[in-house]
Motif scaffolding. Structure first.
Motif, PDB file in Angstrom:
ATOM      1  N   LEU A 277      -2.009  -3.288  11.025  1.00  0.00           N
ATOM      2  CA  LEU A 277      -1.353  -4.135  10.038  1.00  0.00           C
ATOM      3  C   LEU A 277      -0.274  -3.283   9.373  1.00  0.00           C
ATOM      4  CD1 LEU A 277      -1.022  -6.672   8.333  1.00  0.00           C
ATOM      5  CD2 LEU A 277      -2.942  -5.903   6.922  1.00  0.00           C
ATOM      6  N   ILE A 278       0.981  -3.564   9.684  1.00  0.00           N
ATOM      7  CA  ILE A 278       2.090  -2.714   9.249  1.00  0.00           C
ATOM      8  C   ILE A 278       2.574  -3.090   7.848  1.00  0.00           C
ATOM      9  CG2 ILE A 278       4.450  -1.982   9.816  1.00  0.00           C
ATOM     10  CD1 ILE A 278       3.758  -2.569  12.759  1.00  0.00           C
ATOM     11  N   ALA A 279       2.713  -4.349   7.587  1.00  0.00           N
ATOM     12  CA  ALA A 279       3.226  -4.820   6.288  1.00  0.00           C
ATOM     13  C   ALA A 279       2.754  -6.259   6.077  1.00  0.00           C
ATOM     14  CB  ALA A 279       4.752  -4.736   6.264  1.00  0.00           C
ATOM     15  N   PRO A 280       2.753  -6.715   4.799  1.00  0.00           N
ATOM     16  CA  PRO A 280       3.151  -6.023   3.572  1.00  0.00           C
ATOM     17  C   PRO A 280       2.029  -5.155   3.010  1.00  0.00           C
ATOM     18  CG  PRO A 280       2.546  -8.272   3.060  1.00  0.00           C
ATOM     19  CD  PRO A 280       2.468  -8.148   4.555  1.00  0.00           C
ATOM     20  N   ARG A 281       2.389  -4.271   2.083  1.00  0.00           N
ATOM     21  CA  ARG A 281       1.407  -3.336   1.531  1.00  0.00           C
ATOM     22  C   ARG A 281       0.312  -4.053   0.742  1.00  0.00           C
ATOM     23  NH1 ARG A 281       6.212  -0.467   0.786  1.00  0.00           N
ATOM     24  NH2 ARG A 281       6.454  -1.282  -1.328  1.00  0.00           N
ATOM     25  N   TRP A 282       0.695  -5.120   0.022  1.00  0.00           N
ATOM     26  CA  TRP A 282      -0.306  -5.801  -0.797  1.00  0.00           C
ATOM     27  C   TRP A 282      -1.364  -6.474   0.077  1.00  0.00           C
ATOM     28  CZ3 TRP A 282      -0.909 -10.960   0.064  1.00  0.00           C
ATOM     29  CH2 TRP A 282       0.163 -11.675   0.593  1.00  0.00           C
ATOM     30  N   LEU A 283      -0.982  -6.925   1.280  1.00  0.00           N
ATOM     31  CA  LEU A 283      -1.958  -7.538   2.173  1.00  0.00           C
ATOM     32  C   LEU A 283      -2.895  -6.478   2.737  1.00  0.00           C
ATOM     33  CD1 LEU A 283      -2.886 -10.157   3.559  1.00  0.00           C
ATOM     34  CD2 LEU A 283      -1.321  -9.616   5.435  1.00  0.00           C
ATOM     35  N   LYS A 284      -2.352  -5.291   3.070  1.00  0.00           N
ATOM     36  CA  LYS A 284      -3.190  -4.195   3.547  1.00  0.00           C
ATOM     37  C   LYS A 284      -4.218  -3.812   2.483  1.00  0.00           C
ATOM     38  CE  LYS A 284      -1.085  -0.811   5.702  1.00  0.00           C
ATOM     39  NZ  LYS A 284      -0.122   0.262   6.017  1.00  0.00           N
ATOM     40  N   SER A 285      -3.779  -3.806   1.212  1.00  0.00           N
ATOM     41  CA  SER A 285      -4.684  -3.461   0.127  1.00  0.00           C
ATOM     42  C   SER A 285      -5.802  -4.498  -0.012  1.00  0.00           C
ATOM     43  CB  SER A 285      -3.901  -3.352  -1.186  1.00  0.00           C
ATOM     44  OG  SER A 285      -4.760  -3.065  -2.265  1.00  0.00           O
ATOM     45  N   LYS A 286      -5.453  -5.764   0.086  1.00  0.00           N
ATOM     46  CA  LYS A 286      -6.467  -6.826  -0.004  1.00  0.00           C
ATOM     47  C   LYS A 286      -7.460  -6.732   1.148  1.00  0.00           C
ATOM     48  CE  LYS A 286      -4.095 -10.419  -2.650  1.00  0.00           C
ATOM     49  NZ  LYS A 286      -5.203 -10.626  -3.606  1.00  0.00           N
ATOM     50  N   LEU A 287      -6.958  -6.444   2.357  1.00  0.00           N
ATOM     51  CA  LEU A 287      -7.844  -6.332   3.512  1.00  0.00           C
ATOM     52  C   LEU A 287      -8.767  -5.125   3.351  1.00  0.00           C
ATOM     53  CD1 LEU A 287      -8.694  -7.314   6.297  1.00  0.00           C
ATOM     54  CD2 LEU A 287      -6.881  -5.896   7.285  1.00  0.00           C
ATOM     55  N   GLN A 288      -8.226  -4.023   2.844  1.00  0.00           N
ATOM     56  CA  GLN A 288      -9.043  -2.830   2.610  1.00  0.00           C
ATOM     57  C   GLN A 288     -10.154  -3.124   1.609  1.00  0.00           C
ATOM     58  OE1 GLN A 288      -6.915   0.826   1.763  1.00  0.00           O
ATOM     59  NE2 GLN A 288      -8.513   1.512   0.373  1.00  0.00           N
ATOM     60  N   ASN A 289      -9.817  -3.819   0.518  1.00  0.00           N
ATOM     61  CA  ASN A 289     -10.821  -4.157  -0.486  1.00  0.00           C
ATOM     62  C   ASN A 289     -11.903  -5.054   0.089  1.00  0.00           C
ATOM     63  OD1 ASN A 289      -9.462  -2.708  -2.428  1.00  0.00           O
ATOM     64  ND2 ASN A 289      -8.326  -4.467  -3.208  1.00  0.00           N
ATOM     65  N   LYS A 290     -11.496  -6.011   0.912  1.00  0.00           N
ATOM     66  CA  LYS A 290     -12.478  -6.917   1.514  1.00  0.00           C
ATOM     67  C   LYS A 290     -13.408  -6.158   2.455  1.00  0.00           C
ATOM     68  CE  LYS A 290     -11.399 -11.134   2.279  1.00  0.00           C
ATOM     69  NZ  LYS A 290     -12.471 -11.889   1.567  1.00  0.00           N
ATOM     70  N   CYS A 291     -12.845  -5.238   3.243  1.00  0.00           N
ATOM     71  CA  CYS A 291     -13.670  -4.447   4.161  1.00  0.00           C
ATOM     72  C   CYS A 291     -14.638  -3.546   3.388  1.00  0.00           C
ATOM     73  CB  CYS A 291     -12.781  -3.605   5.073  1.00  0.00           C
ATOM     74  SG  CYS A 291     -11.860  -4.564   6.299  1.00  0.00           S
ATOM     75  N   GLU A 292     -14.172  -2.979   2.271  1.00  0.00           N
ATOM     76  CA  GLU A 292     -15.046  -2.140   1.455  1.00  0.00           C
ATOM     77  C   GLU A 292     -16.180  -2.955   0.845  1.00  0.00           C
ATOM     78  OE1 GLU A 292     -12.356  -0.392  -1.286  1.00  0.00           O
ATOM     79  OE2 GLU A 292     -11.737   1.225   0.075  1.00  0.00           O
ATOM     80  N   GLN A 293     -15.889  -4.184   0.446  1.00  0.00           N
ATOM     81  CA  GLN A 293     -16.932  -5.060  -0.093  1.00  0.00           C
ATOM     82  C   GLN A 293     -17.974  -5.376   0.966  1.00  0.00           C
ATOM     83  OE1 GLN A 293     -14.868  -8.449  -1.654  1.00  0.00           O
ATOM     84  NE2 GLN A 293     -13.834  -7.271  -3.248  1.00  0.00           N
ATOM     85  N   ILE A 294     -17.505  -5.633   2.201  1.00  0.00           N
ATOM     86  CA  ILE A 294     -18.433  -5.909   3.293  1.00  0.00           C
ATOM     87  C   ILE A 294     -19.302  -4.697   3.576  1.00  0.00           C
ATOM     88  CG2 ILE A 294     -18.590  -6.430   5.771  1.00  0.00           C
ATOM     89  CD1 ILE A 294     -16.054  -8.107   5.454  1.00  0.00           C
ATOM     90  N   ALA A 295     -18.678  -3.509   3.576  1.00  0.00           N
ATOM     91  CA  ALA A 295     -19.429  -2.277   3.828  1.00  0.00           C
ATOM     92  C   ALA A 295     -20.485  -2.053   2.763  1.00  0.00           C
ATOM     93  CB  ALA A 295     -18.469  -1.086   3.888  1.00  0.00           C
ATOM     94  N   GLN A 296     -20.157  -2.369   1.506  1.00  0.00           N
ATOM     95  CA  GLN A 296     -21.124  -2.206   0.422  1.00  0.00           C
ATOM     96  C   GLN A 296     -22.307  -3.156   0.593  1.00  0.00           C
ATOM     97  OE1 GLN A 296     -18.924  -2.720  -3.187  1.00  0.00           O
ATOM     98  NE2 GLN A 296     -17.792  -0.791  -2.974  1.00  0.00           N
ATOM     99  N   ARG A 297     -22.024  -4.368   1.038  1.00  0.00           N
ATOM    100  CA  ARG A 297     -23.108  -5.323   1.257  1.00  0.00           C
ATOM    101  C   ARG A 297     -24.022  -4.879   2.388  1.00  0.00           C
ATOM    102  NH1 ARG A 297     -18.857  -9.629   1.189  1.00  0.00           N
ATOM    103  NH2 ARG A 297     -18.577 -10.187  -0.996  1.00  0.00           N
TER     104      ARG A 297
END
Length: 305
Positions: A277-297
């Motif tokens: 995922l090259i751009a935009p940066r805000w979408l990469k950040s949202k995807l990272q947060n979602k993946c971190e939430q999944i990992a925590q669960r």
């Protein structure tokens, strides 16, 4: 001061050959460089400005000098015309009067008040999820494909596998006409009742039939500008969409994908194969947060970078 004012100034600097950058934009309007970078990213992703960074001059130019920013204001003469049309349509009381009065209500939103010397085009209260549903359904209709829906109405939530055939507007609401299973009768589903949607693999064997909905007012795809995501894939795509999301541009295996609803597109990224995922940066950040939430669960401590 609105970002459109800053974008207008940035556009003028580009056209004048001054090669502006985020630092110059930040200094001119006394904003942070991060905010200035977001304005430039908005020009590229949402306004589709063909900006190109020139390292030699440390600033931007336009690759296509024919590009113009969207019109942001109505002239006084245009306001008068819209006011007249709204008045005439509002007093129409003949065939299809209800539909005509809906047009009048739409036109009246563009009228200037008595105390304004100019009117900015209003931002309509459009639900991004509904817009995204219309986009994906349009792709499915064009490709004669079935769609999986999570649909909610007065009967509650339920999963459906249907074949969409057309958009319909009636009773001040927007619908999609679909075939559901072996039933040959078309059923109307409200667009705002669609909670999740994905396009099924393979073409549908259902052939649309004419019925009472064919003579109704048809809806169309929304005109709101979509977000743009640049994604590198492992293999080339065939056609003009990526599982329903429109391909706006392509450069080898890097695709610019249009989307309206962020949550729907993030869900798509989680279930679809891609390389980067090259751009935009805000979408990469949202995807990272979602993946971190999944990992925590899952009870893991994985960090995504």
């Amino acid at each position: 001061m609105s970002n459109m004012h800053r974008i207008g100034w940035f556009d003028q600097q580009v056209r004048a050959g001054h090669y502006p950058n985020s630092s110059l934009l930040a200094k001119q309007f006394e904003i942070s460089k991060r905010q200035a970078a977001r304005d430039i990213e908005y020009m590229e992703m949402s306004l589709r400005a063909p900006l190109k960074y020139v390292a030699k001059y440390r600033g931007y130019c336009y690759e296509d000098e024919a590009f113009v920013l969207p019109h942001l204001y109505l002239s006084e003469e245009e306001q008068k015309i819209l006011k007249y049309l709204a008045l005439r349509y509002r007093h129409y009381n003949y065939d299809n009067a209800e539909s005509v009065k809906r047009v009048a209500d739409l036109l009246s939103r563009f009228e200037a008040s008595d105390h304004s010397d100019g009117i900015r085009l209003p931002i309509f209260d459009a639900n991004p999820r509904t817009i995204q549903a219309m986009e994906l359904l349009s792709q499915a209709i064009a490709g004669k494909k079935s769609v999986h829906l999570l649909y909610k109405d007065e009967e509650g939530e339920r999963h459906l596998l249907v074949v969409p055939v057309r958009f319909v507007s009636r009773y001040h609401a927007d619908y999609v006409a679909v075939y559901n299973g072996a039933d040959e009768r078309q059923v109307l589903l409200r667009l705002d009742g669609i909670l999740q949607i994905s396009i099924a693999d393979g073409a549908s064997e259902c052939e649309p039939k004419r019925n009472e909905f064919d003579c109704l007012e048809h809806g169309s795809k929304p005109a709101r500008a979509p977000y743009m995501a640049k994604i590198r894939l492992s293999s080339p795509l065939s056609g003009n969409s990526w599982r329903g999301f429109t391909i706006h541009a392509q450069e080898e295996l890097i695709y610019t994908i249009a989307f309206y609803d962020t949550d729907s597109f993030l869900q798509h990224l989680l279930i679809t194969e891609w390389e980067e995922l090259i751009a935009p940066r805000w979408l990469k950040s949202k995807l990272q947060n979602k993946c971190e939430q999944i990992a925590q669960r899952l009870g893991t401590t994985t960090e995504f970078s």
